[in-house]
Write a protein that holds these residues in place. Structure first.
Motif, PDB file in Angstrom:
ATOM      1  N   GLU A 150      40.032  44.625  34.996  1.00  0.00           N
ATOM      2  CA  GLU A 150      39.043  45.520  34.385  1.00  0.00           C
ATOM      3  C   GLU A 150      39.676  46.675  33.621  1.00  0.00           C
ATOM      4  O   GLU A 150      38.987  47.495  33.026  1.00  0.00           O
TER       5      GLU A 150
ATOM      6  N   TYR B 204      49.249  42.346  40.903  1.00  0.00           N
ATOM      7  CA  TYR B 204      49.026  42.770  39.529  1.00  0.00           C
ATOM      8  C   TYR B 204      50.168  43.677  39.065  1.00  0.00           C
ATOM      9  O   TYR B 204      50.756  44.422  39.862  1.00  0.00           O
TER      10      TYR B 204
ATOM     11  N   THR C 265      52.465  46.483  37.924  1.00  0.00           N
ATOM     12  CA  THR C 265      52.398  47.864  38.401  1.00  0.00           C
ATOM     13  C   THR C 265      53.681  48.628  38.092  1.00  0.00           C
ATOM     14  O   THR C 265      54.773  48.079  38.161  1.00  0.00           O
TER      15      THR C 265
ATOM     16  N   THR D  70      43.423  49.499  33.165  1.00  0.00           N
ATOM     17  CA  THR D  70      44.493  50.234  33.844  1.00  0.00           C
ATOM     18  C   THR D  70      43.900  51.204  34.859  1.00  0.00           C
ATOM     19  O   THR D  70      42.920  51.897  34.574  1.00  0.00           O
ATOM     20  N   ARG D  71      44.492  51.255  36.041  1.00  0.00           N
ATOM     21  CA  ARG D  71      44.031  52.139  37.102  1.00  0.00           C
ATOM     22  C   ARG D  71      45.174  53.065  37.533  1.00  0.00           C
ATOM     23  O   ARG D  71      46.278  52.613  37.786  1.00  0.00           O
TER      24      ARG D  71
ATOM     25  N   PRO E 201      47.075  44.526  47.049  1.00  0.00           N
ATOM     26  CA  PRO E 201      46.107  45.626  47.115  1.00  0.00           C
ATOM     27  C   PRO E 201      46.713  46.858  47.780  1.00  0.00           C
ATOM     28  O   PRO E 201      47.415  46.759  48.790  1.00  0.00           O
TER      29      PRO E 201
ATOM     30  N   SER F  79      55.055  44.162  40.528  1.00  0.00           N
ATOM     31  CA  SER F  79      53.653  43.895  40.830  1.00  0.00           C
ATOM     32  C   SER F  79      53.389  44.223  42.293  1.00  0.00           C
ATOM     33  O   SER F  79      54.319  44.243  43.115  1.00  0.00           O
TER      34      SER F  79
ATOM     35  N   LYS G  16      48.532  50.825  37.609  1.00  0.00           N
ATOM     36  CA  LYS G  16      48.342  49.419  37.934  1.00  0.00           C
ATOM     37  C   LYS G  16      47.420  48.768  36.909  1.00  0.00           C
ATOM     38  O   LYS G  16      46.366  49.317  36.567  1.00  0.00           O
ATOM     39  N   ASN G  17      47.822  47.602  36.412  1.00  0.00           N
ATOM     40  CA  ASN G  17      47.039  46.884  35.411  1.00  0.00           C
ATOM     41  C   ASN G  17      46.157  45.839  36.087  1.00  0.00           C
ATOM     42  O   ASN G  17      46.650  44.828  36.577  1.00  0.00           O
ATOM     43  N   LEU G  18      44.863  46.093  36.102  1.00  0.00           N
ATOM     44  CA  LEU G  18      43.883  45.215  36.726  1.00  0.00           C
ATOM     45  C   LEU G  18      43.062  44.506  35.651  1.00  0.00           C
ATOM     46  O   LEU G  18      43.060  44.930  34.493  1.00  0.00           O
TER      47      LEU G  18
ATOM     48  N   LYS H 247      46.364  38.618  45.690  1.00  0.00           N
ATOM     49  CA  LYS H 247      46.654  38.707  44.265  1.00  0.00           C
ATOM     50  C   LYS H 247      47.567  39.898  43.978  1.00  0.00           C
ATOM     51  O   LYS H 247      47.382  40.976  44.528  1.00  0.00           O
TER      52      LYS H 247
END
Length: 218
Positions: A87, A36, A38, A89-90, A54, A51, A83-85, A34
């Motif tokens: 759950e 995401y 970024t 933003t990380r 992992p 994007s 990074k937009n996950l 996957k």
């Protein structure tokens, strides 16, 4: 002659069906990577938008937002990542942590802030080889697997991060209590909640969030 030809045809058909079944099984076991959304800032100042796969080990795959072109980025070239996950933003950054390597006391990893505050909780992913017990044809056997394992570190702003023993193996629950005493002893009301009937290692995010909330009030 006809009977022999029929048997040969039946065997070929059975072989073909089995081959399709194996192929389908392998396809179902293959996990799709996957990507995401970024934004990456490299150490040379370049900002990349697109994007990513992992972010683990020594490198990861980046897909450019404009061209859809894929490239490999080395972790050591990165300054920070947003990074937009699913759950939320990380934020990733180069973080110094303690290491178990014999000759080195610390190392720098491209880790993610799970909790950011007075005490930080950092996560870092890396592939690991494990042996899992599976039942095949009613017999138990060992199967070698490669998994993406997540490591957690507790870190004060002025010190290297220290890995949290997540208590996945027998006897490690006590090791987590040692970690809890080291980091949360100055919050006795929180320590009362940590133990066999309360917070466990798997609740480390909640523990750190509660610790920061307690300390921020003082």
């Amino acid at each position: 002659m006809t009977a022999s030809l029929t048997r040969l045809t039946n065997r070929f058909t059975l072989f073909f069906v089995l081959l399709l079944g194996i192929s389908a099984c392998q396809s179902s076991l293959t996990k799709k990577v996957k990507y995401y959304s970024t934004e990456i800032t490299l150490k040379n100042g370049t900002v990349l938008k697109g994007s990513t796969s992992p972010i683990a080990n020594e490198s990861f795959t980046f897909k450019d937002a404009k061209t859809s072109k894929k490239s490999t980025i080395q972790n050591k070239e990165v300054q920070s990542i947003i990074k937009n996950l699913p759950e939320g933003t990380r934020e990733y950054a180069q973080i110094e942590v303690e290491t178990n390597k014999k000759r080195e006391k610390t190392e720098t990893v491209l880790g993610a802030y799970v909790v950011k505050g007075i005490l930080n909780l950092i996560s870092y992913e890396a592939t690991e080889h494990t042996r899992q017990v599976q039942t095949v044809n009613n017999r138990q056997t060992f199967v070698n697997e490669t998994i993406l394992a997540k490591h957690y570190y507790l870190k004060w702003d002025n010190a290297p991060g220290k890995e949290v023993n997540m208590g996945k193996r027998k006897g490690q629950e006590e090791d987590f209590m040692d970690t809890a005493l080291e980091f949360f002893a100055d919050a006795p009301e929180l320590m009362k909640k940590i133990g066999s009937e309360g917070y466990q290692a798997k609740d480390i995010k909640k523990i750190v969030e509660e610790y920061n909330a307690i300390k921020s009030k003082k």
